[in-house]
Design an enzyme around this catalytic site. Structure first.
Site, mmCIF file in Angstrom:
data_model
loop_
_atom_site.group_PDB
_atom_site.id
_atom_site.type_symbol
_atom_site.label_atom_id
_atom_site.label_comp_id
_atom_site.label_asym_id
_atom_site.label_seq_id
_atom_site.Cartn_x
_atom_site.Cartn_y
_atom_site.Cartn_z
ATOM 1 N N TYR A 56 59.350 30.602 80.044
ATOM 2 C CA TYR A 56 60.553 30.484 80.866
ATOM 3 C C TYR A 56 60.954 31.869 81.374
ATOM 4 C CZ TYR A 56 61.064 25.972 78.411
ATOM 5 O OH TYR A 56 60.867 24.719 77.872
ATOM 6 N N HIS A 126 53.538 24.716 72.894
ATOM 7 C CA HIS A 126 54.191 24.161 74.080
ATOM 8 C C HIS A 126 53.311 23.133 74.791
ATOM 9 C CE1 HIS A 126 57.087 25.367 77.597
ATOM 10 N NE2 HIS A 126 56.999 24.063 77.446
ATOM 11 N N PRO A 206 66.646 15.271 78.772
ATOM 12 C CA PRO A 206 67.385 14.070 78.366
ATOM 13 C C PRO A 206 68.295 13.519 79.445
ATOM 14 C CG PRO A 206 68.397 16.022 77.421
ATOM 15 C CD PRO A 206 67.120 16.478 78.070
ATOM 16 N N LEU A 207 68.562 14.338 80.474
ATOM 17 C CA LEU A 207 69.378 13.872 81.601
ATOM 18 C C LEU A 207 68.536 13.699 82.867
ATOM 19 C CD1 LEU A 207 72.595 16.014 81.003
ATOM 20 C CD2 LEU A 207 72.204 13.606 80.440
ATOM 21 N N GLY A 208 67.217 13.597 82.671
ATOM 22 C CA GLY A 208 66.340 13.323 83.811
ATOM 23 C C GLY A 208 66.416 14.362 84.910
ATOM 24 N N ARG A 209 66.448 15.654 84.512
ATOM 25 C CA ARG A 209 66.593 16.774 85.458
ATOM 26 C C ARG A 209 67.868 16.647 86.291
ATOM 27 N NH1 ARG A 209 61.837 19.452 84.876
ATOM 28 N NH2 ARG A 209 59.956 18.235 84.529
ATOM 29 N N GLY A 210 68.885 16.073 85.692
ATOM 30 C CA GLY A 210 70.180 15.952 86.354
ATOM 31 C C GLY A 210 70.423 14.611 87.015
#
Length: 323
Positions: A56, A126, A206-210
């Site tokens: 990252y 990873h 967890p939020l589907g990329r927003g």
């Protein structure tokens, strides 16, 4: 903030963690000051579990988390990081994957330097190196545990068979794969294996990329470098359909005086009961406002009727979340 034990013998962590990836790359321009403020606010909200990786920002994200670590009591937080992808610092492209023993040791030492700490709480592979047997990579990671550089081992982006093979070499504390209301393939594969072996599950995206926040529309535009420009769920031919599915989540959110993001995270945390595995989502944000909203998910108590209403959504989603 509730605390849970990650896996059978893993560390105690907050029921909700913080994914730090977007603070350095992939979701638009980075703001270091805002990111540090978000990390510090997370601690104030009781979040103790922070996730990064050496890829990252090509080390920048670990350095950022390292700056945060210098401002807190080290034993009050749990830091996870990852290794495997090797990127070109000039082109920023992927050069390849490495899971050989020599590289495992080198990558760990480099992460320790950037994080400014003498141990990593949870160290993930990873992405597996197709040229190296998983047993060899995990064997090298086990040596890091013996040396005191790493306390627990994790795996990311691995299937059920490789999870089993890795766990046979050294106990695996956590698996980090994608899991959300809109992405549920692992429920038939990796999740049951984790439940059987006592491995915790840390859902990324967890939020589907927003998408599951309800904050985007068909006309939303993403900035340069934003990974969602390459994700088919946000593509013009799919996004309108996918946004209609959010209406179901919104209706449940309204009934609980909550947001769609909180419902999506609460749904994941309820999966601990459904599947018999500790589930600790790590929603990512670099914004204090969204951080506080996400943290509020621990107070949303979904009913069995809510779960039944949400059950069909994943099968109706158009496109994938890969890039």
């Amino acid at each position: 903030m509730r605390k849970v034990t990650l896996g059978t013998s893993g560390p105690e962590v907050s029921a909700l963690g913080l994914g730090c990836m977007g603070m350095s790359e992939f979701y638009g321009a980075a703001d270091r000051d805002e990111s540090l403020a978000t990390l510090e606010r997370a601690g104030e909200l009781g979040i103790t579990f922070f996730d990064t990786a050496d890829t990252y920002g090509i080390g920048a994200n670990e350095s950022l988390v390292g700056d945060f670590l210098g401002r807190v009591q080290r034993d009050e937080v749990v830091i996870s990081t990852k290794f495997g992808p090797v990127r070109d610092p000039e082109t920023r492209g992927l050069k390849g994957l490495r899971g050989d023993a020599e590289y495992v040791a080198q990558a760990c030492d480099a992460s320790l330097r950037r994080l400014g700490t003498d141990y990593i709480d949870l160290y993930y592979l990873h992405v597996p190196d197709p040229k190296v047997p998983i047993e060899e990579t995990v064997g090298a990671m086990a040596e890091l545990v013996k040396a005191g550089k790493v306390r627990h081992l994790g795996l990311s982006n691995l299937d059920a068979a490789k999870i089993r093979a890795a766990h046979a070499v050294h106990p695996i504390t956590a698996v980090q794969n994608e899991w959300s209301l809109f992405t549920r393939e692992d429920e038939q594969s990796a999740v049951p294996v984790c439940a059987e072996l006592g491995i915790g599950y840390v859902p990324n995206c967890p939020l589907g990329r927003g998408l599951l926040t309800g904050a985007y529309s068909a006309t939303s535009e993403f900035g340069e470098g934003d990974v969602r420009t390459r994700v088919s769920r946000f593509a013009a031919e799919n996004v309108d359909h996918n946004l209609t599915l959010i209406k179901t989540v919104t209706a449940i959110a309204d009934a609980h005086n909550a947001t769609t993001a909180q419902v999506a995270l609460a749904w994941l945390m309820r999966q601990s009961e459904v599947h018999g595995v500790t589930v600790v989502p790590i929603p990512g944000t670099a914004n204090v406002k969204w951080l506080a909203e996400n943290a509020g998910a621990v107070d949303v108590n979904l009913t069995d009727e809510d779960l039944a209403t949400l059950e069909p959504l994943a099968a109706q989603v158009a496109g994938t979340n890969r890039h």
